[in-house]
Design a protein around this motif. Structure first.
Motif, PDB file in Angstrom:
ATOM      1  N   TYR A 112       0.113  11.750  -2.293  1.00  0.00           N
ATOM      2  CA  TYR A 112      -0.609  10.927  -1.324  1.00  0.00           C
ATOM      3  C   TYR A 112      -1.937  10.457  -1.911  1.00  0.00           C
ATOM      4  O   TYR A 112      -2.528  11.115  -2.765  1.00  0.00           O
ATOM      5  CB  TYR A 112      -0.874  11.724  -0.036  1.00  0.00           C
ATOM      6  CG  TYR A 112       0.405  12.188   0.624  1.00  0.00           C
ATOM      7  CD1 TYR A 112       1.125  11.334   1.458  1.00  0.00           C
ATOM      8  CD2 TYR A 112       0.919  13.456   0.365  1.00  0.00           C
ATOM      9  CE1 TYR A 112       2.312  11.746   2.038  1.00  0.00           C
ATOM     10  CE2 TYR A 112       2.105  13.877   0.945  1.00  0.00           C
ATOM     11  CZ  TYR A 112       2.808  13.014   1.777  1.00  0.00           C
ATOM     12  OH  TYR A 112       3.989  13.413   2.336  1.00  0.00           O
ATOM     13  N   THR A 113      -2.383   9.314  -1.411  1.00  0.00           N
ATOM     14  CA  THR A 113      -3.662   8.774  -1.833  1.00  0.00           C
ATOM     15  C   THR A 113      -4.295   8.015  -0.672  1.00  0.00           C
ATOM     16  O   THR A 113      -3.729   7.924   0.417  1.00  0.00           O
ATOM     17  CB  THR A 113      -3.508   7.891  -3.088  1.00  0.00           C
ATOM     18  OG1 THR A 113      -4.800   7.592  -3.625  1.00  0.00           O
ATOM     19  CG2 THR A 113      -2.756   6.589  -2.787  1.00  0.00           C
ATOM     20  N   ILE A 114      -5.487   7.487  -0.931  1.00  0.00           N
ATOM     21  CA  ILE A 114      -6.252   6.761   0.083  1.00  0.00           C
ATOM     22  C   ILE A 114      -6.126   5.260  -0.159  1.00  0.00           C
ATOM     23  O   ILE A 114      -6.237   4.806  -1.300  1.00  0.00           O
ATOM     24  CB  ILE A 114      -7.741   7.156   0.024  1.00  0.00           C
ATOM     25  CG1 ILE A 114      -7.909   8.663   0.246  1.00  0.00           C
ATOM     26  CG2 ILE A 114      -8.551   6.376   1.054  1.00  0.00           C
ATOM     27  CD1 ILE A 114      -9.332   9.151  -0.013  1.00  0.00           C
ATOM     28  N   ALA A 115      -5.912   4.506   0.894  1.00  0.00           N
ATOM     29  CA  ALA A 115      -5.923   3.044   0.813  1.00  0.00           C
ATOM     30  C   ALA A 115      -6.839   2.492   1.899  1.00  0.00           C
ATOM     31  O   ALA A 115      -6.907   3.033   2.993  1.00  0.00           O
ATOM     32  CB  ALA A 115      -4.520   2.475   0.968  1.00  0.00           C
ATOM     33  N   ASN A 116      -7.547   1.428   1.567  1.00  0.00           N
ATOM     34  CA  ASN A 116      -8.310   0.670   2.569  1.00  0.00           C
ATOM     35  C   ASN A 116      -7.703  -0.718   2.579  1.00  0.00           C
ATOM     36  O   ASN A 116      -7.905  -1.518   1.668  1.00  0.00           O
ATOM     37  CB  ASN A 116      -9.796   0.622   2.199  1.00  0.00           C
ATOM     38  CG  ASN A 116     -10.653   0.031   3.306  1.00  0.00           C
ATOM     39  OD1 ASN A 116     -10.150  -0.432   4.318  1.00  0.00           O
ATOM     40  ND2 ASN A 116     -11.957   0.039   3.099  1.00  0.00           N
TER      41      ASN A 116
ATOM     42  N   TRP B  35       9.456  12.226 -12.008  1.00  0.00           N
ATOM     43  CA  TRP B  35       8.679  13.195 -11.243  1.00  0.00           C
ATOM     44  C   TRP B  35       9.340  14.559 -11.126  1.00  0.00           C
ATOM     45  O   TRP B  35       8.670  15.599 -11.143  1.00  0.00           O
ATOM     46  CB  TRP B  35       8.373  12.643  -9.851  1.00  0.00           C
ATOM     47  CG  TRP B  35       7.402  13.503  -9.097  1.00  0.00           C
ATOM     48  CD1 TRP B  35       7.639  14.209  -7.950  1.00  0.00           C
ATOM     49  CD2 TRP B  35       6.030  13.749  -9.441  1.00  0.00           C
ATOM     50  NE1 TRP B  35       6.510  14.887  -7.556  1.00  0.00           N
ATOM     51  CE2 TRP B  35       5.500  14.612  -8.465  1.00  0.00           C
ATOM     52  CE3 TRP B  35       5.217  13.328 -10.480  1.00  0.00           C
ATOM     53  CZ2 TRP B  35       4.189  15.072  -8.487  1.00  0.00           C
ATOM     54  CZ3 TRP B  35       3.896  13.774 -10.513  1.00  0.00           C
ATOM     55  CH2 TRP B  35       3.398  14.637  -9.528  1.00  0.00           C
ATOM     56  N   ASP B  36      10.655  14.605 -11.024  1.00  0.00           N
ATOM     57  CA  ASP B  36      11.331  15.894 -10.850  1.00  0.00           C
ATOM     58  C   ASP B  36      11.011  16.853 -11.993  1.00  0.00           C
ATOM     59  O   ASP B  36      10.904  18.062 -11.786  1.00  0.00           O
ATOM     60  CB  ASP B  36      12.848  15.689 -10.756  1.00  0.00           C
ATOM     61  CG  ASP B  36      13.266  15.105  -9.416  1.00  0.00           C
ATOM     62  OD1 ASP B  36      12.448  15.157  -8.475  1.00  0.00           O
ATOM     63  OD2 ASP B  36      14.391  14.590  -9.315  1.00  0.00           O
ATOM     64  N   THR B  37      10.877  16.331 -13.206  1.00  0.00           N
ATOM     65  CA  THR B  37      10.545  17.185 -14.358  1.00  0.00           C
ATOM     66  C   THR B  37       9.047  17.156 -14.659  1.00  0.00           C
ATOM     67  O   THR B  37       8.483  18.160 -15.096  1.00  0.00           O
ATOM     68  CB  THR B  37      11.322  16.741 -15.608  1.00  0.00           C
ATOM     69  OG1 THR B  37      11.062  15.350 -15.865  1.00  0.00           O
ATOM     70  CG2 THR B  37      12.816  16.935 -15.405  1.00  0.00           C
ATOM     71  N   ALA B  38       8.395  16.024 -14.418  1.00  0.00           N
ATOM     72  CA  ALA B  38       6.979  15.889 -14.768  1.00  0.00           C
ATOM     73  C   ALA B  38       6.099  16.787 -13.913  1.00  0.00           C
ATOM     74  O   ALA B  38       5.104  17.347 -14.401  1.00  0.00           O
ATOM     75  CB  ALA B  38       6.536  14.436 -14.627  1.00  0.00           C
ATOM     76  N   ALA B  39       6.432  16.960 -12.634  1.00  0.00           N
ATOM     77  CA  ALA B  39       5.578  17.737 -11.736  1.00  0.00           C
ATOM     78  C   ALA B  39       5.404  19.165 -12.222  1.00  0.00           C
ATOM     79  O   ALA B  39       4.294  19.716 -12.216  1.00  0.00           O
ATOM     80  CB  ALA B  39       6.166  17.716 -10.327  1.00  0.00           C
TER      81      ALA B  39
ATOM     82  N   ALA C  36      -4.703  16.711  -9.716  1.00  0.00           N
ATOM     83  CA  ALA C  36      -4.260  15.421  -9.179  1.00  0.00           C
ATOM     84  C   ALA C  36      -4.053  14.476 -10.352  1.00  0.00           C
ATOM     85  O   ALA C  36      -4.494  14.747 -11.482  1.00  0.00           O
ATOM     86  CB  ALA C  36      -5.287  14.849  -8.210  1.00  0.00           C
ATOM     87  N   LEU C  37      -3.375  13.373 -10.095  1.00  0.00           N
ATOM     88  CA  LEU C  37      -3.160  12.340 -11.106  1.00  0.00           C
ATOM     89  C   LEU C  37      -4.157  11.211 -10.908  1.00  0.00           C
ATOM     90  O   LEU C  37      -4.504  10.853  -9.785  1.00  0.00           O
ATOM     91  CB  LEU C  37      -1.747  11.771 -10.999  1.00  0.00           C
ATOM     92  CG  LEU C  37      -0.614  12.640 -11.522  1.00  0.00           C
ATOM     93  CD1 LEU C  37       0.725  11.970 -11.223  1.00  0.00           C
ATOM     94  CD2 LEU C  37      -0.753  12.879 -13.017  1.00  0.00           C
ATOM     95  N   ALA C  38      -4.591  10.628 -12.031  1.00  0.00           N
ATOM     96  CA  ALA C  38      -5.528   9.515 -11.972  1.00  0.00           C
ATOM     97  C   ALA C  38      -5.261   8.575 -13.133  1.00  0.00           C
ATOM     98  O   ALA C  38      -4.604   8.927 -14.115  1.00  0.00           O
ATOM     99  CB  ALA C  38      -6.974  10.029 -12.031  1.00  0.00           C
TER     100      ALA C  38
ATOM    101  N   ILE D 206      -3.922  10.572  -6.965  1.00  0.00           N
ATOM    102  CA  ILE D 206      -2.668  10.907  -6.297  1.00  0.00           C
ATOM    103  C   ILE D 206      -2.613  12.425  -6.250  1.00  0.00           C
ATOM    104  O   ILE D 206      -2.544  13.090  -7.289  1.00  0.00           O
ATOM    105  CB  ILE D 206      -1.440  10.353  -7.038  1.00  0.00           C
ATOM    106  CG1 ILE D 206      -1.468   8.822  -7.066  1.00  0.00           C
ATOM    107  CG2 ILE D 206      -0.153  10.845  -6.369  1.00  0.00           C
ATOM    108  CD1 ILE D 206      -0.389   8.213  -7.934  1.00  0.00           C
ATOM    109  N   VAL D 207      -2.689  12.963  -5.057  1.00  0.00           N
ATOM    110  CA  VAL D 207      -2.632  14.413  -4.866  1.00  0.00           C
ATOM    111  C   VAL D 207      -1.177  14.782  -4.609  1.00  0.00           C
ATOM    112  O   VAL D 207      -0.556  14.231  -3.682  1.00  0.00           O
ATOM    113  CB  VAL D 207      -3.528  14.857  -3.703  1.00  0.00           C
ATOM    114  CG1 VAL D 207      -3.425  16.366  -3.487  1.00  0.00           C
ATOM    115  CG2 VAL D 207      -4.973  14.451  -3.970  1.00  0.00           C
ATOM    116  N   PRO D 208      -0.592  15.670  -5.420  1.00  0.00           N
ATOM    117  CA  PRO D 208       0.823  16.010  -5.230  1.00  0.00           C
ATOM    118  C   PRO D 208       1.127  16.477  -3.818  1.00  0.00           C
ATOM    119  O   PRO D 208       0.313  17.142  -3.159  1.00  0.00           O
ATOM    120  CB  PRO D 208       1.049  17.145  -6.245  1.00  0.00           C
ATOM    121  CG  PRO D 208       0.039  16.892  -7.319  1.00  0.00           C
ATOM    122  CD  PRO D 208      -1.175  16.357  -6.592  1.00  0.00           C
TER     123      PRO D 208
END
Length: 332
Positions: free
Chosen positions: A197-201, A60-64, A17-19, A237-239
């Motif tokens: 995707y990630t978590i938001a409150n 993102w297209d190349t970074a992933a 994941a990204l952080a 951020i989970v791909p």
């Protein structure tokens, strides 16, 4: 907060994941976090000291593909995640928030906000709310509005409750993170523009949602939702490739250890693709932007218990990890 310990199976779905992290007294930096709770500094891996999570999303297209290769490369220098502080994973330019997107939540609110002269039974009011939800779904009209990036804070940071906030409430939400610009995309195209995707409150002061001076104006989202720190975000951020089915994710929020929200995204009226597509019909969604998808039943208004000093919220979404935030009252 520095991550003290983490079970590999509990961190997130997928291999990485990204952080956005920092070492003690060090600057924030973009990181690849592996499933076994280790960290690759992406500035060194990409040879770019100015790199950020948002700039990775812009490519993102190349970074992933490159990030996936790094996750499996045992020659990369790695350090334990526990050595670092975890911040909000991205700094978005735009935050698209949404309301009234979980069927049971909307029905509960409709019942809770009964007009003083409404003497109908609860069953009648629930039936009316259900009819309204069915009509909205048929007419394909999500409810989307704009939030401020300045409200975002980290997933383990304290949440400061402003002195003026009379009824601060929690709203756990699934957030889609944009990876490719999206403008007027179809529902079928929408998810190809989501990097992860990630978590938001999405905290809300219920007392200021509606204008008191002139109710005819309607909702005041600036006042009620955008105090500094009112949007804890992350931790990762989970791909999107690691979260193939967003239609059945479990959202759980506990207040001081007691479960308040526990619902599946199955209860959404509009799914992620419809929310992204709808927002893109008006605005251009940019890499790093967030599309929050609404909160399920179980908010403080439902329980008659709103946030106060010392409360601790533990929030989790299937495959996306967990937040822990403590509430503190504003001091002068």
């Amino acid at each position: 907060m520095f991550v003290k310990s983490a079970s590999a199976s509990a961190l997130f779905a997928g291999p990485f994941a990204l952080a956005t992290l920092s070492a003690p007294d060090g600057p924030d930096f973009p990181a690849l976090v592996t499933a076994d709770a280790h960290v690759v500094d992406l500035r060194a891996a990409f040879g770019d000291e100015s790199l950020s999570v948002r700039s990775l999303l812009e490519a993102w297209d190349t970074a992933a593909e490159r990030l996936a290769a790094l996750a499996g490369d045992s020659t990369q220098e790695r350090r334990p995640l526990a050595d670092f502080r975890v911040h909000a994973p991205v700094e978005p330019r735009q935050v698209f928030q949404s309301g009234a997107n979980y069927r049971q939540h909307v029905i509960d609110l409709h019942v809770a906000h009964r007009a003083p002269d409404d003497d109908r039974s609860e069953e009648e009011r629930r039936a009316e709310a259900a009819e309204i939800m069915d009509r909205r779904a048929t007419e394909d009209l999500p409810y989307v509005f704009i939030g401020l990036p300045s409200a975002i804070t980290g997933p383990y940071d304290d949440v400061v409750l402003p002195a003026w906030a009379e009824k601060p409430d929690w709203e756990l939400e699934l957030a889609a993170v944009i990876g490719r610009p999206a403008h007027q995309v179809t529902v079928d195209e929408a998810l190809s523009h989501v990097a992860g995707y990630t978590i938001a409150n999405d905290l809300t002061d219920r007392a200021t949602v509606f204008r008191r001076d002139m109710p005819q104006i309607g909702t005041d989202w600036l006042r009620s939702k955008n105090a500094p720190g009112f949007t804890p975000l992350g931790p990762w951020i989970v791909p999107a490739d690691s979260v193939p089915d967003t239609d059945d994710l479990r959202l759980v929020l506990k207040l001081n250890g007691e479960t308040m929200q526990d619902e599946s995204t199955k209860d959404m009226i509009f799914d992620v693709a419809r929310m992204v597509s709808y927002a893109s019909q008006t605005a251009q969604l940019l890499p790093g932007d967030l599309v929050l998808t609404g909160s399920p039943a179980g908010n403080g208004m439902h329980w008659g218990r709103l946030l106060r000093d010392g409360d601790v919220m533990d929030s989790s979404i299937t495959g996306l990890g967990a937040q822990r935030t403590r509430c503190v009252t504003e001091t002068s």
